[in-house]
Design a protein around this motif. Structure first.
Motif, short mmCIF file in Angstrom:
data_model
loop_
_atom_site.label_atom_id
_atom_site.label_comp_id
_atom_site.label_asym_id
_atom_site.label_seq_id
_atom_site.Cartn_x
_atom_site.Cartn_y
_atom_site.Cartn_z
N GLY A 24 0.81 -1.18 -0.07
CA GLY A 24 0.11 0.02 -0.03
C GLY A 24 0.87 1.15 0.11
N LEU A 25 1.89 1.19 -0.72
CA LEU A 25 2.97 2.57 -0.69
C LEU A 25 2.08 3.36 -1.44
CD1 LEU A 25 6.25 1.17 -1.77
CD2 LEU A 25 5.58 1.44 0.35
N ASN A 26 2.19 4.71 -0.85
CA ASN A 26 1.86 5.94 -1.33
C ASN A 26 2.83 7.08 -1.69
OD1 ASN A 26 1.92 7.11 1.12
ND2 ASN A 26 -0.06 6.85 1.54
N ARG A 27 4.10 6.67 -1.55
CA ARG A 27 5.16 7.39 -2.13
C ARG A 27 6.19 6.47 -2.39
NH1 ARG A 27 1.65 10.49 -0.87
NH2 ARG A 27 1.78 12.65 0.42
N VAL A 28 7.06 7.00 -3.58
CA VAL A 28 8.15 5.94 -4.02
C VAL A 28 9.41 7.02 -4.30
CG1 VAL A 28 8.91 4.83 -5.85
CG2 VAL A 28 6.70 4.23 -5.02
N VAL A 29 10.45 6.54 -3.65
CA VAL A 29 11.93 7.13 -3.94
C VAL A 29 12.77 6.18 -4.43
CG1 VAL A 29 13.78 8.12 -2.82
CG2 VAL A 29 11.54 9.01 -2.24
N VAL A 30 13.28 6.67 -5.76
CA VAL A 30 14.37 5.62 -6.32
C VAL A 30 15.68 6.54 -6.21
CG1 VAL A 30 15.35 4.33 -8.27
CG2 VAL A 30 12.74 4.25 -7.87
N ALA A 31 16.56 5.77 -5.78
CA ALA A 31 18.08 6.41 -5.57
C ALA A 31 18.86 6.07 -6.59
CB ALA A 31 18.59 6.40 -4.10
N SER A 32 19.16 6.59 -7.77
CA SER A 32 19.88 6.06 -8.76
C SER A 32 20.68 7.06 -9.76
CB SER A 32 18.66 5.29 -9.79
OG SER A 32 17.89 6.14 -9.99
N CYS A 33 20.39 7.13 -10.87
CA CYS A 33 20.83 8.09 -11.83
C CYS A 33 20.14 9.35 -11.86
CB CYS A 33 20.79 7.42 -13.31
SG CYS A 33 19.00 6.89 -13.75
N SER A 34 20.62 10.36 -12.44
CA SER A 34 19.96 11.60 -12.88
C SER A 34 18.39 11.28 -13.00
CB SER A 34 20.61 12.67 -13.87
OG SER A 34 19.92 13.60 -13.89
N ARG A 59 16.76 13.25 -14.71
CA ARG A 59 16.87 13.85 -16.42
C ARG A 59 16.87 12.69 -17.38
NH1 ARG A 59 18.08 18.99 -17.95
NH2 ARG A 59 19.32 17.96 -19.54
N MET A 60 17.39 11.42 -16.56
CA MET A 60 17.62 10.05 -17.41
C MET A 60 16.10 9.24 -17.03
SD MET A 60 20.47 8.48 -18.54
CE MET A 60 21.28 7.15 -18.79
N HIS A 61 15.99 8.77 -15.86
CA HIS A 61 15.19 7.71 -15.80
C HIS A 61 13.93 8.32 -15.01
CE1 HIS A 61 16.26 4.28 -18.11
NE2 HIS A 61 17.39 4.05 -17.48
N GLU A 62 13.54 9.42 -14.49
CA GLU A 62 12.53 10.00 -13.98
C GLU A 62 11.26 9.52 -14.69
OE1 GLU A 62 11.54 13.61 -11.35
OE2 GLU A 62 11.49 14.09 -13.37
N PRO A 63 11.09 9.68 -16.04
CA PRO A 63 9.87 9.14 -16.82
C PRO A 63 9.64 7.71 -16.59
CG PRO A 63 11.34 10.67 -18.27
CD PRO A 63 12.17 10.47 -16.82
N LEU A 90 -0.44 4.36 -8.85
CA LEU A 90 0.24 5.64 -8.05
C LEU A 90 0.29 6.71 -8.84
CD1 LEU A 90 1.08 6.12 -5.34
CD2 LEU A 90 3.24 5.74 -5.75
N ASN A 91 -0.46 7.91 -8.44
CA ASN A 91 -0.18 9.03 -9.28
C ASN A 91 1.45 9.43 -9.38
OD1 ASN A 91 0.34 11.97 -9.38
ND2 ASN A 91 -1.88 11.78 -9.96
N PRO A 92 1.90 9.43 -10.63
CA PRO A 92 3.21 9.81 -10.85
C PRO A 92 4.06 10.62 -10.28
CG PRO A 92 2.03 10.08 -13.09
CD PRO A 92 1.01 9.57 -11.80
N TYR A 93 3.02 11.77 -9.96
CA TYR A 93 4.03 12.93 -9.11
C TYR A 93 4.09 12.80 -7.66
CZ TYR A 93 3.17 15.49 -13.50
OH TYR A 93 3.44 15.76 -14.77
N LEU A 94 3.82 11.42 -7.37
CA LEU A 94 4.11 11.03 -5.76
C LEU A 94 5.53 10.21 -6.07
CD1 LEU A 94 0.58 9.81 -4.68
CD2 LEU A 94 1.68 12.08 -4.25
N TYR A 95 6.08 10.47 -7.02
CA TYR A 95 7.55 9.79 -7.07
C TYR A 95 8.46 10.88 -7.01
CZ TYR A 95 11.56 8.07 -9.32
OH TYR A 95 13.07 7.58 -9.68
N GLU A 96 9.83 10.37 -6.56
CA GLU A 96 10.95 11.40 -6.22
C GLU A 96 12.20 10.62 -6.65
OE1 GLU A 96 11.68 14.92 -6.40
OE2 GLU A 96 9.76 14.54 -5.67
#
Lengths: 656, 140
Positions: free
Chosen positions: A62-72, A74-78, A89-95
């Motif tokens: 039931g996650l409602n926020r996601v954080v990935v620590a990786s590359c920029s 500008r590379m893989h946010e999409p 999950l709404n894509p703007y709840l990602y960082e």
């Protein structure tokens, strides 16, 4: 309020990150942060199994926020936004925390890099807790296209789009389309006749069922945004009814007054009522009000008496046409550098110093001399000098290279040899023959016995020092290959003036909210990867308004701009980015500072239920956030770049 | 005692300086790890509040970096940033912070070596200056 459940994923990126950062330690640490319910590390988060980890956790935990620590980002946010969206999950709840480009790749101390990665993860976890779900909206668009400027670029773009059966409005300032290309005699390096290749396209434009041609018209006002522009066009009075005029030319013949023809570069005359040139499209007459004796003195109307079609209308008024279009292509072309600005070259002082465009008209079979190359005294020249880079590659005027002069100068040399057998001198800085067939043409002209003098011309003078120079023009130039100054006596000088930004380029840029480079030409969105788009969505540029270029490059760029406009049309709807400004109406004092600072006219103070508040036009706002900075009450903010989000990051980064 | 390591917050515009920092990474151009980058969409978006917040939280230096005027994705963001920055500079001086602690730079995507150099220089200067007087536990 819903409990925040954040999932954190630390990417190894093979050894790209894991080689420098202790990813397991970062994941362990992330698990201790507030709101974090799961923290994992994985070899490649962007891989399908990596993304599946996120998707499964969203569903199972039931996650409602996601954080990935990786590359920029500008590379893989999409990529990761899509993964969130796929799992509901709404894509703007990602960082995303950038621990590769900004950490593992620029530091080598494992401990320091690991500490920094922890900081960056902590900041992202804090920020994401303030993120809000945002909705991507769409709205319908108008498929019509406006093209401004009817030279070869505008003509090409108009035909490309109209052949796809979409409505094109082609607006041209002058009385007829064709632009500079219509004035050219032959085109390098193939030497095919410019008119012969251009006029079929002009005729096609004139007859095309999907092209509405508005010649002798100017843009007055542009409002709206991509998909829904509203444009006011002033159709200037020709004092001739376009519907009735047959273009027979009897009016011009009977007009008792003659003035210099602009089309013929002043080498020929035209009537005060005139059709600019034989193949003009639209092929109708126009009265030049400034010189018309009826308008000046109230008497004459000779044209009216002889017009069988009854097309003359001295009462005609300027007409305002309102257009609705979805995209706009600017193909407004260039001006030619005024060679009088370099007085030592004698243009305007010596009869036989011509500009390139004047020479084009002279050698054109349909031109004022019937294609004969003549000196002012009516004789053929025995020797001709062609001076390159007049106003180009010159720090005093334009630093840039005008890109077409070397090649047309070679073409002139060839034509001069063909027409007169005169001695020809090319005074050049560097020969730049870079295009298809250019180098071969250069070789050919060299073999035709043309003289090349490498050096920038100092002066053209009629002061003779020797008998040989008597009655001639003398070009004084340092031959840098010989290392000495030479004086070359000749009969005729042809200058190759720079192509420069149009004198009204600044006004046009303001009208369409686009930028210009330091040299005055319109600025593309990205010089390499987005060369026909501009800072304003839905406004494209092509041809010499973007910078000097030859006909093939102009045509290619025009087709590129047409493809861009067609891609807007075929999508059929406009996506409105949600990351734009928003107003808290309870805080807004309607001071209007947001309206003042915005370059895109997005916020406007309006009356709403009797109260004055600022309102943001979602289609115009780019989300730059300048309005939020100047807002004195904090009413204005930018979605996804809120004060809470940014201050939250700053706090998280510094609190340890 | 270990050498003083200054903390720097860098507000970098998404289109130019953030991208320059990305390319510094891709090109493996190393620079001191004292900097923490906060991505903003435009240098003209940097509210003085963010900068003051950073100093309040104990940052030893703050960098605001974005596009050159001609590269701006939003036409005139850098000009707006400069106007804000002038006022901000006065506030920061009033707080007793030295000029060197607040830096404004224009660094385009292609200028990643410049980004690395700016960070290096800033770290060097801040090491000379010592910790921010606003840091907790430091006597003003």
């Amino acid at each position: 309020m819903e409990e925040i459940k954040t999932g954190v994923y630390i990417c190894h990126c093979g050894l790209n990150i894991a080689g420098t950062v202790d990813v397991e330690e970062v994941a362990r640490y992330a698990g201790t942060l507030p709101n974090v319910v799961v923290a994992r590390d994985y070899r490649y988060m962007c891989s399908d199994p990596g993304q599946a980890l996120i998707k499964d956790d969203i569903k199972n935990l039931g996650l409602n926020r996601v954080v990935v620590a990786s590359c920029s980002p500008r590379m893989h946010e999409p990529t990761f936004r899509r993964a969130c969206q796929d799992a509901g999950l709404n894509p703007y709840l990602y960082e995303q925390a950038n621990i590769r480009e900004h950490c593992s790749w620029v530091h080598d101390d494992r401990q320091i890099a690991t500490e920094k990665a922890k900081d960056l993860v902590r900041a992202a976890v804090r920020r994401v807790s303030y993120n809000e779900p945002l909705e991507i909206k769409e709205r319908p668009l108008n498929p019509n296209v406006l093209i401004v400027g009817g030279g070869i670029a505008g003509i090409q773009a108009a035909l490309d789009i109209a052949n796809g059966e979409h409505r094109v409005y082609l607006v041209e300032k002058e009385a007829a389309i064709g632009g500079h290309m219509a004035q050219l005699d032959r085109t390098f390096p193939t030497l095919d006749c410019s008119e012969c290749i251009l006029t079929p396209k002009m005729t096609e434009v004139g007859q095309h069922p999907f092209i509405t041609l508005l010649a002798y018209s100017e843009i007055e006002e542009v409002a709206g945004s991509v998909g829904n522009f509203k444009v006011r066009v002033k159709k200037k009075a020709r004092y001739v009814d376009e519907e009735k005029c047959t273009g027979c030319g009897i009016c011009e013949e009977k007009c008792p007054w003659k003035v210099d023809s602009e089309f013929e570069m002043g080498l020929g005359k035209r009537g005060v009522i005139y059709v600019p040139f034989a193949q003009a499209i639209p092929h109708v007459a126009t009265i030049d009000k400034e010189h018309c004796v009826y308008f000046l003195k109230g008497k004459c109307r000779a044209c009216e008496k002889f017009c069988d079609a009854k097309a003359i209308d001295f009462e005609q008024k300027d007409e305002i046409v309102e257009l609705e279009v979805g995209s706009i292509i600017l193909t407004t072309g260039y001006d030619i550098f005024d060679a009088r600005r370099i007085p030592q070259y004698g243009y305007g002082r010596y009869d036989n110093v011509l500009t390139g465009l004047e020479f084009e008209r002279m050698t054109c079979a349909g031109g004022p001399t019937g294609g004969k190359m003549l000196l002012k005294n009516g004789q053929q020249p025995k020797s001709v000098a062609i001076i390159h880079c007049v106003g180009s590659r010159d720090e005093k005027y334009h630093e840039y290279c005008s890109r077409v002069c070397c090649m047309y100068a070679l073409k002139y040399a060839h034509l001069i040899k063909e027409l007169t057998h005169a001695e020809v001198y090319q005074m050049y800085i560097d020969m730049r023959c870079f295009g298809e067939g250019f180098e071969e043409f250069y070789r050919r002209v060299c073999d035709e016995g043309v003289n090349f003098i490498r050096g920038k011309v100092a002066k053209v003078t009629d002061v003779a020092l020797t008998e040989e120079e008597q009655g001639k023009l003398v070009v004084i130039v340092e031959d840098t290959l010989l290392g000495r100054v030479v004086r070359v006596p000749i009969d005729m000088v042809i200058l190759c003036p720079a192509l420069e930004a149009r004198s009204d380029a600044e006004d046009v840029a303001k009208l369409f909210t686009i930028n210009r480079r330091a040299d005055g030409f319109f600025l593309e969105k990205h010089v390499k990867l987005d060369p026909v788009a501009t800072a304003t969505d839905g406004v494209f540029i092509a041809g010499c308004c973007e910078g000097p270029k030859d006909i093939p490059d102009t045509v290619a760029q025009a087709s590129a701009a047409a493809a861009k406009a067609l891609s807007v049309i075929s999508r059929g709807r406009i996506v409105i980015e949600p990351t734009i400004a928003q107003v808290d109406e309870a805080l807004c004092q309607a001071c209007g500072r947001c309206e003042e600072i915005c370059d895109f006219h997005a916020p406007k103070v309006i009356s709403k239920d009797g109260l004055r508040v600022s309102s943001v036009d979602a289609a115009l706002c780019k989300g730059c956030g300048a309005c939020a900075v100047v807002c004195p009450t904090g009413a204005m903010s930018v979605r996804h770049s809120t004060r809470e989000q940014i201050n939250g990051m700053v706090e998280a980064l510094l609190e340890v | 005692m270990a050498e003083f390591e200054p903390k720097i917050i860098a507000f970098c515009c998404n289109w130019c300086t953030y991208a320059a920092a990305d390319i510094a990474g891709t090109s493996r151009i190393h620079y001191p790890a004292n900097v923490r980058i906060v991505r903003v969409m435009c240098s003209g978006m940097v509210d003085p509040i963010y900068v003051l917040k950073a100093f309040e939280m104990g940052a030893d230096g703050v960098l605001v970096a974005g596009c050159h005027e001609i590269d701006c994705h939003y036409l005139n963001g850098p000009v707006k940033c400069d106007a804000m920055f002038e006022k901000l500079r006065r506030v920061v001086n009033t707080l007793g912070l030295e000029d060197e602690r607040l830096k404004r730079e224009m660094i385009s995507t292609s200028e990643s070596p410049i980004f690395a150099r700016v960070i290096e220089e800033m770290v060097e200067q801040l090491k000379k200056l010592g910790p921010s007087p606003l840091r907790e536990g430091v006597k003003v």
